[in-house]
Design a protein around this motif. Sequence first.
Motif, PDB file in Angstrom:
ATOM      1  N   ALA A  80       0.858  -1.232   0.011  1.00  0.00           N
ATOM      2  CA  ALA A  80      -0.098   0.115   0.217  1.00  0.00           C
ATOM      3  C   ALA A  80       0.912   1.270   0.057  1.00  0.00           C
ATOM      4  CB  ALA A  80      -1.009   0.038   1.154  1.00  0.00           C
ATOM      5  N   TRP A  81       1.904   1.228   0.890  1.00  0.00           N
ATOM      6  CA  TRP A  81       2.739   2.573   0.876  1.00  0.00           C
ATOM      7  C   TRP A  81       3.425   2.621  -0.396  1.00  0.00           C
ATOM      8  CZ3 TRP A  81       2.990   6.676   3.134  1.00  0.00           C
ATOM      9  CH2 TRP A  81       2.600   6.909   4.516  1.00  0.00           C
ATOM     10  N   GLU A  82       3.934   1.506  -1.260  1.00  0.00           N
ATOM     11  CA  GLU A  82       4.518   1.532  -2.360  1.00  0.00           C
ATOM     12  C   GLU A  82       3.722   2.288  -3.243  1.00  0.00           C
ATOM     13  OE1 GLU A  82       6.019  -2.373  -3.255  1.00  0.00           O
ATOM     14  OE2 GLU A  82       7.746  -2.312  -2.192  1.00  0.00           O
ATOM     15  N   ASN A  83       2.310   2.022  -3.454  1.00  0.00           N
ATOM     16  CA  ASN A  83       1.581   2.597  -4.390  1.00  0.00           C
ATOM     17  C   ASN A  83       1.260   4.033  -3.887  1.00  0.00           C
ATOM     18  OD1 ASN A  83       0.999  -0.118  -5.372  1.00  0.00           O
ATOM     19  ND2 ASN A  83      -0.820  -0.407  -4.147  1.00  0.00           N
ATOM     20  N   VAL A  84       1.201   4.493  -2.747  1.00  0.00           N
ATOM     21  CA  VAL A  84       1.113   5.824  -2.483  1.00  0.00           C
ATOM     22  C   VAL A  84       2.442   6.633  -2.719  1.00  0.00           C
ATOM     23  CG1 VAL A  84       1.107   7.511  -0.487  1.00  0.00           C
ATOM     24  CG2 VAL A  84      -0.402   5.235  -0.540  1.00  0.00           C
ATOM     25  N   ILE A  85       3.472   6.023  -2.549  1.00  0.00           N
ATOM     26  CA  ILE A  85       4.651   6.653  -2.846  1.00  0.00           C
ATOM     27  C   ILE A  85       4.976   6.785  -4.403  1.00  0.00           C
ATOM     28  CG2 ILE A  85       7.331   6.455  -2.918  1.00  0.00           C
ATOM     29  CD1 ILE A  85       6.787   5.193  -0.047  1.00  0.00           C
ATOM     30  N   LYS A  86       4.564   5.618  -5.077  1.00  0.00           N
ATOM     31  CA  LYS A  86       4.678   5.962  -6.638  1.00  0.00           C
ATOM     32  C   LYS A  86       3.790   6.824  -7.062  1.00  0.00           C
ATOM     33  CE  LYS A  86       3.691   3.114 -10.781  1.00  0.00           C
ATOM     34  NZ  LYS A  86       3.088   2.015 -11.433  1.00  0.00           N
ATOM     35  N   GLU A  87       2.634   7.103  -6.621  1.00  0.00           N
ATOM     36  CA  GLU A  87       1.733   8.361  -7.018  1.00  0.00           C
ATOM     37  C   GLU A  87       2.357   9.592  -6.587  1.00  0.00           C
ATOM     38  OE1 GLU A  87      -1.947   7.883  -5.266  1.00  0.00           O
ATOM     39  OE2 GLU A  87      -2.546   6.153  -6.371  1.00  0.00           O
ATOM     40  N   LEU A  88       2.895   9.602  -5.425  1.00  0.00           N
ATOM     41  CA  LEU A  88       3.528  11.013  -4.915  1.00  0.00           C
ATOM     42  C   LEU A  88       4.802  11.383  -5.971  1.00  0.00           C
ATOM     43  CD1 LEU A  88       3.521  10.495  -1.207  1.00  0.00           C
ATOM     44  CD2 LEU A  88       2.258  12.363  -2.508  1.00  0.00           C
ATOM     45  N   GLU A  89       5.619  10.368  -6.317  1.00  0.00           N
ATOM     46  CA  GLU A  89       6.705  10.644  -7.083  1.00  0.00           C
ATOM     47  C   GLU A  89       6.389  10.899  -8.563  1.00  0.00           C
ATOM     48  OE1 GLU A  89      10.075   7.779  -4.642  1.00  0.00           O
ATOM     49  OE2 GLU A  89       9.225   6.781  -6.393  1.00  0.00           O
ATOM     50  N   GLU A  90       5.543  10.506  -8.915  1.00  0.00           N
ATOM     51  CA  GLU A  90       4.857  10.739 -10.479  1.00  0.00           C
ATOM     52  C   GLU A  90       4.190  12.202 -10.438  1.00  0.00           C
ATOM     53  OE1 GLU A  90       1.847   8.107 -10.967  1.00  0.00           O
ATOM     54  OE2 GLU A  90       3.250   6.162 -12.034  1.00  0.00           O
ATOM     55  N   GLU A  91       3.804  12.818  -9.054  1.00  0.00           N
ATOM     56  CA  GLU A  91       3.270  14.068  -9.235  1.00  0.00           C
ATOM     57  C   GLU A  91       4.651  15.110  -8.801  1.00  0.00           C
ATOM     58  OE1 GLU A  91       0.173  14.315  -6.543  1.00  0.00           O
ATOM     59  OE2 GLU A  91      -1.129  12.885  -7.361  1.00  0.00           O
ATOM     60  N   LYS A 143      14.589   4.512   0.583  1.00  0.00           N
ATOM     61  CA  LYS A 143      14.994   3.475  -0.265  1.00  0.00           C
ATOM     62  C   LYS A 143      16.484   3.320  -0.462  1.00  0.00           C
ATOM     63  CE  LYS A 143      11.008   4.367  -3.442  1.00  0.00           C
ATOM     64  NZ  LYS A 143      10.739   4.690  -4.808  1.00  0.00           N
ATOM     65  N   ASP A 144      16.714   2.191  -1.105  1.00  0.00           N
ATOM     66  CA  ASP A 144      18.117   1.879  -1.367  1.00  0.00           C
ATOM     67  C   ASP A 144      18.390   2.170  -2.813  1.00  0.00           C
ATOM     68  OD1 ASP A 144      17.355  -0.091  -3.082  1.00  0.00           O
ATOM     69  OD2 ASP A 144      18.043  -1.750  -1.718  1.00  0.00           O
ATOM     70  N   GLN A 145      19.848   1.961  -3.286  1.00  0.00           N
ATOM     71  CA  GLN A 145      20.097   2.252  -4.667  1.00  0.00           C
ATOM     72  C   GLN A 145      19.332   1.553  -5.699  1.00  0.00           C
ATOM     73  OE1 GLN A 145      21.904   0.483  -2.860  1.00  0.00           O
ATOM     74  NE2 GLN A 145      22.041  -1.573  -4.110  1.00  0.00           N
ATOM     75  N   ASP A 146      18.615   0.803  -5.513  1.00  0.00           N
ATOM     76  CA  ASP A 146      17.845  -0.083  -6.311  1.00  0.00           C
ATOM     77  C   ASP A 146      16.540   0.466  -6.511  1.00  0.00           C
ATOM     78  OD1 ASP A 146      20.229  -1.788  -7.199  1.00  0.00           O
ATOM     79  OD2 ASP A 146      19.722  -2.992  -5.734  1.00  0.00           O
ATOM     80  N   GLY A 147      16.103   1.569  -5.679  1.00  0.00           N
ATOM     81  CA  GLY A 147      14.829   2.150  -5.507  1.00  0.00           C
ATOM     82  C   GLY A 147      13.806   0.984  -4.728  1.00  0.00           C
ATOM     83  N   ARG A 148      14.451   0.005  -3.985  1.00  0.00           N
ATOM     84  CA  ARG A 148      13.739  -0.654  -3.201  1.00  0.00           C
ATOM     85  C   ARG A 148      13.242   0.047  -1.879  1.00  0.00           C
ATOM     86  NH1 ARG A 148      13.650  -6.430  -2.525  1.00  0.00           N
ATOM     87  NH2 ARG A 148      14.509  -6.415  -4.578  1.00  0.00           N
ATOM     88  N   LEU A 149      11.904   0.095  -1.509  1.00  0.00           N
ATOM     89  CA  LEU A 149      11.443   0.556  -0.400  1.00  0.00           C
ATOM     90  C   LEU A 149      12.036  -0.073   0.899  1.00  0.00           C
ATOM     91  CD1 LEU A 149       9.633   2.982   0.616  1.00  0.00           C
ATOM     92  CD2 LEU A 149       7.705   1.402   0.655  1.00  0.00           C
ATOM     93  N   LEU A 150      12.454   0.476   1.924  1.00  0.00           N
ATOM     94  CA  LEU A 150      13.099  -0.156   2.953  1.00  0.00           C
ATOM     95  C   LEU A 150      12.106   0.248   4.217  1.00  0.00           C
ATOM     96  CD1 LEU A 150      16.867   0.508   2.526  1.00  0.00           C
ATOM     97  CD2 LEU A 150      15.489  -1.353   2.023  1.00  0.00           C
ATOM     98  N   ALA A 151      11.495   1.343   4.120  1.00  0.00           N
ATOM     99  CA  ALA A 151      10.804   1.753   5.153  1.00  0.00           C
ATOM    100  C   ALA A 151       9.789   3.128   4.739  1.00  0.00           C
ATOM    101  CB  ALA A 151      11.313   2.109   6.655  1.00  0.00           C
ATOM    102  N   ALA A 152       8.705   3.161   5.350  1.00  0.00           N
ATOM    103  CA  ALA A 152       7.621   4.123   5.165  1.00  0.00           C
ATOM    104  C   ALA A 152       6.843   4.573   6.229  1.00  0.00           C
ATOM    105  CB  ALA A 152       7.292   4.050   3.752  1.00  0.00           C
ATOM    106  N   GLY A 153       6.168   5.786   6.242  1.00  0.00           N
ATOM    107  CA  GLY A 153       5.343   6.232   7.305  1.00  0.00           C
ATOM    108  C   GLY A 153       4.853   7.627   7.194  1.00  0.00           C
ATOM    109  N   SER A 154       3.776   7.676   7.746  1.00  0.00           N
ATOM    110  CA  SER A 154       2.990   9.252   7.833  1.00  0.00           C
ATOM    111  C   SER A 154       3.642   9.773   9.227  1.00  0.00           C
ATOM    112  CB  SER A 154       1.845   9.073   7.734  1.00  0.00           C
ATOM    113  OG  SER A 154       0.961   8.238   9.069  1.00  0.00           O
ATOM    114  N   ARG A 155       3.349  10.713   9.406  1.00  0.00           N
ATOM    115  CA  ARG A 155       3.798  11.486  10.706  1.00  0.00           C
ATOM    116  C   ARG A 155       3.248  10.806  11.914  1.00  0.00           C
ATOM    117  NH1 ARG A 155       4.719  12.325  15.021  1.00  0.00           N
ATOM    118  NH2 ARG A 155       4.457  14.260  16.338  1.00  0.00           N
TER     119      ARG A 155
END
Length: 211
Positions: A91-102, A149-161
């Motif tokens: 779910a976070w990967e989907n959110v981040i993908k949208e944010l990065e596209e914008e 993320k690491d150098q390959d774009g792999r998500l290592l951690a994510a979170g909101s406030r």
Amino acid sequence: DCPICRKYSQGPCGKIFKEWLQCTDDHPGTDPTTKEDHHISKCHHLAMPLAKCLEKHQAFYDQLDSMEIGTEDDSDSDGDDSADELELQQAWENVIKELEEEHSKSMAFPSDIQPDLQLRVETNTGMAVFALCREKYDEDRPILCAYVKDQDGRLLAAGSREDLWDWQDGWGILRLAIRQESESVTAYAFYSRPDSNAMDYYAHTLKLPPR
């Protein structure tokens, strides 16, 4: 302690949901003339942005629903926790993908809010310490989302406030696991702008020491 409040108080719409909820609490009752609920007329400036945010990030909150149902159906299963973590990460990967596209281009963090990346390659663990506000004690410019993320774009951690562990003096911790293949990690964060729907998008990269 309502389930709906717990659900929508986290994730990408958590901040505006809590602002809307507070507004409705501050304006109870009904207008005696129009018979309209006060919160409709007093909180409309938050209701529309909240609706748009929830529509945009429906997949994230649908994932939370499925995780809640899965936990209730089989609370004794040891595999539930790992499955929930995978679903939440997706779910976070989907959110981040949208944010990065914008927001295709990030800026370097200002020196006063540059995150502190503390990594232990011997245990493949670490943490990123983020400033909770764009400017110290400026609640109008809070952090909205942080991830690593690491150098390959792999998500290592994510979170909101709400996912960041309050540490000290306006800083919060996001814990992460490093892959064996990780050579560098980049910490990203989005901060809100007052009186605007725009966000500031920052990045900071750190190379890992030799293993």
